[in-house]
Design an enzyme around this catalytic site. Structure first.
Site, PDB file in Angstrom:
ATOM      1  N   PRO A 275       0.693  -1.141   0.189  1.00  0.00           N
ATOM      2  CA  PRO A 275       0.144   0.093  -0.075  1.00  0.00           C
ATOM      3  C   PRO A 275       0.767   1.329  -0.055  1.00  0.00           C
ATOM      4  CG  PRO A 275       0.138  -0.868   2.211  1.00  0.00           C
ATOM      5  CD  PRO A 275       0.699  -1.861   1.344  1.00  0.00           C
ATOM      6  N   TYR A 276       2.209   1.224  -0.046  1.00  0.00           N
ATOM      7  CA  TYR A 276       3.014   2.478   0.207  1.00  0.00           C
ATOM      8  C   TYR A 276       4.112   2.467  -0.933  1.00  0.00           C
ATOM      9  CZ  TYR A 276       0.996   3.076   4.989  1.00  0.00           C
ATOM     10  OH  TYR A 276      -0.116   3.309   6.153  1.00  0.00           O
ATOM     11  N   MET A 279       8.506   1.092   2.983  1.00  0.00           N
ATOM     12  CA  MET A 279       8.372   1.377   4.382  1.00  0.00           C
ATOM     13  C   MET A 279       9.918   1.050   5.013  1.00  0.00           C
ATOM     14  SD  MET A 279       6.669   1.833   7.037  1.00  0.00           S
ATOM     15  CE  MET A 279       7.408   1.702   8.617  1.00  0.00           C
ATOM     16  N   GLU A 305      13.772   6.015   1.913  1.00  0.00           N
ATOM     17  CA  GLU A 305      13.631   4.899   2.823  1.00  0.00           C
ATOM     18  C   GLU A 305      15.000   4.500   3.509  1.00  0.00           C
ATOM     19  OE1 GLU A 305      10.910   4.307   3.617  1.00  0.00           O
ATOM     20  OE2 GLU A 305       9.833   4.954   1.946  1.00  0.00           O
ATOM     21  N   TYR A 389       5.527  15.483   6.112  1.00  0.00           N
ATOM     22  CA  TYR A 389       6.600  15.049   5.083  1.00  0.00           C
ATOM     23  C   TYR A 389       7.322  16.654   4.499  1.00  0.00           C
ATOM     24  CZ  TYR A 389       5.400  10.109   4.588  1.00  0.00           C
ATOM     25  OH  TYR A 389       5.088   8.968   5.007  1.00  0.00           O
ATOM     26  N   ARG A 561      -1.062   0.752  -4.314  1.00  0.00           N
ATOM     27  CA  ARG A 561      -0.345   1.936  -3.487  1.00  0.00           C
ATOM     28  C   ARG A 561      -1.206   2.995  -3.422  1.00  0.00           C
ATOM     29  NH1 ARG A 561       5.009   5.064  -5.674  1.00  0.00           N
ATOM     30  NH2 ARG A 561       5.524   6.475  -4.133  1.00  0.00           N
TER      31      ARG A 561
END
Length: 610
Positions: A275-276, A279, A305, A389, A561
């Site tokens: 979904p991202y 991570m 990341e 962010y 995503r």
């Protein structure tokens, strides 16, 4: 492969200030806390179940005789002490969005064993059928724990401020491989029933949301002496090509802010249902395949990341009201890595896109919306990622612009070193800046530190991006707005950031003929860059452009995503009698392929209003 020996004496502190209390956890760590988790798990793909035993090491204050753990649907069979004696426990009432507390009467026991199964339909876990993978022959499992989903498959205190070391022994059916966010214990060992036993260890105390697992038909490709990538065989070559700069990124990050302290930096490129974008699970970053563009134009995701190995993993927000300490600091750090590897022009362009996201969000929700402060009020309405962010990154860019890069870098490295493997709060960072960065009252007034952190909106001292970053693109967007003039040759030579800027800046109201001409001239429907393709589809659907619907349906069936999926469904739902039937038809077919993180958002979008 590098392995780890866990030093259980390495215990991170618990913060006790009011702003460090985690309202999303039932734990009372100041009374009794988990310091180490030892998992012994079996993966049952036939029944889509994960279960086994969790042995927890506990530190408690004198006289404490119970510990409270977090759960969200865990099925607890038994709790015993180290001698095998049963310990009484109760599972409290469920609280929406939080789960239920498990209260265990530990007496004087300081190690307990919990036999359990993960929650039915555990929110952290996604079990994929073979047909949902690139290879099509074997099933796949992936987890996503941030922020509070790991309590659906691990019985522990699921709060970022309660850091824990951990070990795991995982049994999986052959021929699947298993990876976790800890260092591997070596080659798997054969076990009865055509199964393999994998072992892992995380020798540094980490926030429990960073414990992650994936299992499937995956193989490894080395990228450098301490970097590598796992992926399904069908995409391993493309993944390795896209990630070729990773070892250089690690070296650049170390030059900026100190040694990489986790041993290895490996990644896994997951099926597209992840979904991202990514991570930051320690030593095993989880990545979406949607970043693979063929030209490394979207590898800022990898830099992001990686940067979390310092900001987020090394120094972690004590609770989620301060998530900007993870994401905002990381977004700033990401841009510095991009500058080192790909040059100042690309870094400036990506920063300018980030600033535009802030402006768009503030225009939508208002400069005084509480959720636009970096330190998020507990009950503030979420306003999206542009604050924690992008505003977080621009806070640090602004500080850097005022005090100078050399001083700023020395301070930030000191921050990481001083708080390594510990939780932190906004108040702690503010005090650290005042003590270790500021020079005098005049500079303090110029920096407006508290205003940036605690007040909504955007302070007036923000270091705005250089307009020159997109001068050519903005001129082209203006020409298109005025006369629908396109320059396909210029488009062909633009970076991905420039193309994204153009698609964001051109008029939103276009006719079918204009959309067809735009697609024909720029090849938008055939783009291999998912960021650009998403922007095109969002524009087309917002204009009820029927020829884009089949492509949107294929895209939404192939990509899970949330960054892409949720806005496209939202755009369709905004198109009333044209778009809503399309949205419901597509979602009926694609929902089962999405992770719970994505379905939780889209389910709400498709609910009838009223």
């Amino acid at each position: 492969m590098q392995t780890a020996t866990v030093d259980r004496a390495m215990v991170a502190p618990i913060l006790t200030s009011a702003d460090a209390v985690d309202e999303l956890s039932f734990a009372q760590p100041q009374i009794a806390r988990v310091t180490h988790v030892d998992l012994d798990l079996d993966l049952d793909f036939a029944n889509r179940n994960l279960g086994g035993t969790a042995v927890l090491d506990i530190t408690a204050r004198p006289g404490a005789d119970e510990i409270i753990l977090d759960s969200d649907g865990l099925r607890i069979a038994s709790v015993t002490d180290s001698a095998g004696k049963a310990l009484p426990f109760t599972v409290g009432e469920r609280v929406e969005g939080k789960g239920e507390p498990i209260t265990i009467a530990i007496g004087d026991a300081r190690q307990i064993a919990i036999r359990y199964d993960a929650a039915l339909d555990a929110g952290a876990l996604q079990w994929l059928a073979p047909e949902q993978t690139a290879g099509g022959e074997h099933p796949f499992l992936l987890s996503q724990g941030q922020p509070t989903l790991n309590r659906t498959w691990i019985p522990t205190q699921d709060s970022p401020g309660i850091r824990q070391t951990w070990e795991a022994r995982v049994s999986a059916p052959e021929p699947l491989n298993v990876v976790m966010s800890g260092l591997s214990g070596g080659e798997p060992v054969a076990a009865p029933g055509n199964r393999l036993i994998f072992t892992f260890a995380m020798d540094k105390p980490v926030a429990p949301y960073l414990i992650a697992i994936a299992a499937g038909d995956i193989e490894f490709r080395a990228l450098g002496p301490r970097t590598g990538v796992w992926a399904e065989p069908a995409i391993i070559d493309r993944a390795a090509h896209e990630l070729a700069d990773t070892e250089r990124m690690v070296a650049a990050a170390e030059d900026l802010y100190g040694p990489y302290r986790w041993g290895r930096y490996d990644m896994i490129v997951l099926p597209p249902s992840f979904p991202y974008g990514g991570m930051e699970n320690p030593v095993m970053t989880f990545l979406t395949p949607t970043f693979i563009a063929g030209d490394r134009s979207l590898t800022g995701l990898v830099a992001h990341e990686l940067a979390h190995s310092w900001s987020g993993n090394l120094v972690t927000n004590a609770n989620w009201t301060d998530s900007w300490l993870n994401e905002g600091v990381t977004s700033y750090f990401e841009n510095r890595i991009v500058e080192e590897i790909y040059g100042e022009e690309r870094a400036d362009q990506e920063a300018a896109l980030s600033f535009a996201a802030i402006e768009n969000t503030l225009a939508e929700v208002g400069m005084d919306a509480p959720g636009t402060a970096l330190h998020q009020p507990v009950n503030a309405d979420p306003v999206g990622s542009a604050i924690v962010y992008d505003k977080g990154a621009y806070f640090l860019r602004t500080v850097e612009s005022i005090v100078g890069r050399e001083r700023f870098d020395a301070w930030l490295r000191q921050w990481f070193d001083s708080h390594a493997f510990q939780p932190a709060t906004s108040a702690m960072l503010l005090e650290d800046m005042r003590r270790n960065l500021l020079r005098g009252a005049a500079e303090a007034q110029r920096l407006q530190l508290a205003e940036w952190i605690y007040e909504p909106g955007l302070p007036g001292n923000v270091a705005r991006p250089d307009p020159a970053a997109f001068a050519e693109v903005d001129a082209a967007a203006g020409a298109y707005a005025a006369k629908r003039r396109l320059n396909s040759d210029a488009w062909a030579g633009w970076s991905s950031a420039e193309r994204q800027r153009f698609l964001a800046e051109i008029p939103r109201d276009l006719t079918d003929a204009q959309l067809a001409a735009l697609d024909r001239a720029l090849g938008l429907s055939a783009s291999g860059n998912n960021e650009e393709l998403f922007l095109w589809l969002d524009l087309a659907l917002a204009n009820r452009y029927d020829p884009a619907v089949p492509l949107a349906e294929r895209f939404l069936a192939q990509v899970g995503r949330r960054k892409f999926v949720a806005p496209l469904f939202e755009t369709l739902m905004e198109q009333d009698e044209w778009g809503q039937p399309i949205a419901r038809r597509i979602y009926a077919r694609t929902r089962s392929g999405y992770h719970s993180v994505t379905t939780g958002t889209v389910d709400a979008l498709l609910q009838p209003k009223g």
